[in-house]
Design an enzyme around this catalytic site. Structure first.
Site, PDB file in Angstrom:
ATOM      1  N   GLY A  50       0.939  -1.041  -0.169  1.00  0.00           N
ATOM      2  CA  GLY A  50      -0.201  -0.119   0.051  1.00  0.00           C
ATOM      3  C   GLY A  50       0.869   0.930   0.066  1.00  0.00           C
ATOM      4  N   CYS A  51       0.221   2.487  -0.439  1.00  0.00           N
ATOM      5  CA  CYS A  51       1.380   3.487  -0.699  1.00  0.00           C
ATOM      6  C   CYS A  51       1.998   4.000   1.276  1.00  0.00           C
ATOM      7  CB  CYS A  51       0.009   4.794  -0.582  1.00  0.00           C
ATOM      8  SG  CYS A  51       1.352   6.253  -1.702  1.00  0.00           S
ATOM      9  N   GLN A  52       0.089   3.864   2.153  1.00  0.00           N
ATOM     10  CA  GLN A  52       0.705   3.866   3.835  1.00  0.00           C
ATOM     11  C   GLN A  52       1.243   3.367   4.082  1.00  0.00           C
ATOM     12  OE1 GLN A  52       0.055   6.784   5.235  1.00  0.00           O
ATOM     13  NE2 GLN A  52      -0.868   8.387   3.429  1.00  0.00           N
ATOM     14  N   SER A 118      -5.218   3.397   0.254  1.00  0.00           N
ATOM     15  CA  SER A 118      -3.801   2.781   0.035  1.00  0.00           C
ATOM     16  C   SER A 118      -3.033   2.871   1.291  1.00  0.00           C
ATOM     17  CB  SER A 118      -3.027   3.610  -0.420  1.00  0.00           C
ATOM     18  OG  SER A 118      -3.003   5.360   0.558  1.00  0.00           O
TER      19      SER A 118
END
Lengths: 147, 411
Positions: A50-52, A118
């Protein structure tokens, strides 16, 4: 307990919390209690970037039931993983494929499952369902072979 | 306008200009510390947006009717205002874009056409992805070479390394004025001089500086300067590419379409003059007009007073954060703007951001579109609080209490 019962149980669990911070305290507790995925299983094919935050998912199909173990580097993500596993674990793949995880909406955590969040969770649910679907089709192949 | 004529700097009064600040989130008064991502909009800009769409809406250029002429003159007046705000030589040097990213892509595609295989482009290790990827794409297309100026642990460009990398092969240096992740203010004036000494052009990514510092493009002597409207109290979807006229003149158009042509036949098309050569299609008219309004709003104030207030906020927040155990501030340059990026050992930035959100506090978490920078610090991301002139110390006190509560829950 059916998949629907398990969802209802979680909704009831969350009903006692009056504010967001209490809810999150409980989620964090769940995250801390979730057994960690062994380091050797945190492989590339199990990672959902994920982006986070990152998520690792391991899915197995034994005795007609799906078994999931998962982990994340973020504790809140891990807490929500614990809830998803509680609902989907030990279910037969057909149930998982058609499941509608409405409890997430009802306990107010749907933002975490939105693809734009994300954090890897939306992709994780998709992967859990894909694993169930794969299990189903392997059953069909096996049945055909028997015939 | 001289500083003596400027509006008195009163945070209380400024806050009244921003309706978005007067709301509650999850039952708590909003504390907005995500100004590095986008700023809130003053009523002055909101009124201008409303005025345009409710009264003055018409397509610009070549319309003979009254509204079209009115919209055109407002749009072009805004361009002139922006030119004078940045001290550009002429408004022909102000190209309206979609934003910083669009401006960089325009330069990479158009100026990039003038480059050849083996030409070198320098960027720094603290760049935003939008000042990395367009150059990588250009390098793939044209065979240019992208070189990265390293930074030190404090989050500063290592100037000796910059000197070492500069050579007659360097055709462009593209660096950020202020790092969006670290807040470091780069010594761009010196860097521009050094680049010019080897014959290279310089693009300054001003996305994080236009709202904090006075920008004088002629004093800086940069060849290009790009910024976004939404980070400087204006609308989203609008930005500016400043370019020196002689350079823009040499560059081929980027996109084709209406407005950017003089004459079209199926055999040959001749292109319009600057700035229209780079503005194909109906532009973001309201955005263009209201970006001028946003700078007009900002220009009421003495930027030095704003800078001082923001520096006080950042110092105050940083000092309080450092009282926590296992706290690391990422980006420790002496020359910093109002960005405080931090991590706490054993606490994932995403978890911190989620809990702060539920306490009404908007911060940004993650890699801030600077993944190579995160790799340099060997961290997955940071929590970033970025302040604007409407933020207060009282808000920081609430934020610190919320950080403390969050750490208590997460550890």
């Amino acid at each position: 307990m059916t998949l629907a019962d398990k969802q209802q149980e979680i909704i009831d669990d969350f009903a006692i919390y009056e504010d967001w911070m209490e809810k999150y305290e409980y989620i964090i507790e769940l995250g801390k209690d979730l057994p960690q995925l062994e380091e050797s299983k945190k492989t590339k094919d199990r990672i959902i970037e994920g982006c986070q935050s990152q998520v690792w998912l391991d899915a197995t199909y034994v005795g007609g039931k799906m078994h999931f173990t998962a982990d994340s580097d973020a504790i809140i993500t891990k807490g929500i993983i614990a809830l998803l596993i509680r609902v989907l674990n030990n279910e037969n793949p057909a149930e998982i494929v058609k499941s509608d995880l409405h409890f997430i909406q009802e306990i107010g955590l749907h933002e975490h499952l939105s693809p734009t969040r994300s954090n890897g969770l939306a992709s994780m649910v998709k992967k859990m369902k894909m694993a169930a679907l794969k299990a189903l089709s392997s059953d069909e192949v096996a049945q055909k072979d028997e015939k | 306008m001289e500083a003596t004529h400027k509006r008195k700097f009163s945070v209380r009064e400024i806050r009244e200009d921003f309706p978005a600040l007067r709301q509650t989130i999850f039952g708590k008064n909003l504390i907005y510390f995500d100004n590095g991502a986008t700023s809130q909009k003053p009523q002055f800009v909101l009124d201008a947006i409303n005025q345009y769409y409710s009264k003055d809406n018409a397509n610009i250029h070549r319309g003979v009717h009254h509204l079209s002429q009115k919209a055109t003159s407002e749009y072009e007046a805004s361009r002139k205002y922006i030119a004078s705000y940045m001290n550009a030589k002429s408004s022909d040097e102000i190209i309206f874009t979609k934003g910083t990213t669009d401006g960089i892509n325009l330069v990479a595609n158009s100026y990039g056409e003038l480059l050849a295989a083996g030409d070198e482009i320098l960027i720094s290790a603290m760049e935003h992805h939008s000042n990395i990827v367009p150059w990588q794409m250009l390098c793939e297309r044209k065979g240019c070479v992208l070189k990265v100026i390293p930074i030190n642990k404090k989050g500063e460009i290592i100037q000796d390394e910059y000197d070492r990398l500069l050579s007659p092969k360097t055709k462009l240096v593209s660096i950020t004025h202020i790092s969006n992740t670290l807040g470091t203010i780069n010594p761009i004036k010196d860097m521009i001089q050094k680049a010019h000494a080897v014959g290279a052009k310089v693009l300054i990514d001003g996305a994080q500086s236009i709202q904090h510092l006075k920008i004088d493009v002629r004093d800086l002597d940069c060849d290009f300067f790009v910024f976004s409207g939404h980070k400087v109290f204006g609308p989203t979807g609008i930005g500016v590419l400043y370019g020196k006229e002689a350079l823009l003149d040499k560059m081929p158009p980027y996109q084709g379409g209406g407005d950017m042509i003089l004459k079209v036949t199926f055999e040959k098309t001749t292109y319009n003059e600057l700035p229209y050569k780079f503005e194909a299609g109906t532009p973001h008219i309201a955005g263009g007009i209201c970006l001028g309004k946003a700078l007009e709003y900002l220009n009421q104030f003495d930027l030095e007073a704003i800078k001082q207030h923001e520096a006080e906020l950042a110092d105050y927040a940083q000092d309080l954060l450092l009282t926590f155990e296992d706290m690391t501030i990422i980006g420790d340059s002496k020359k910093k703007t109002s960005v405080v990026s931090f991590i706490v050992d054993g606490v994932h930035p995403f978890d911190m951001g989620t809990l702060l959100d539920k306490q009404g506090i908007a911060v940004r978490t993650g890699h801030h579109c600077t993944q190579p920078l995160m790799d340099f610090y060997k961290i997955p991301g940071t929590v970033r609080a970025s302040f604007a002139f409407y933020n207060t110390k009282a808000e920081i006190d609430t934020f610190i209490a919320a950080v403390e509560k969050s750490i208590g829950m997460l550890k």
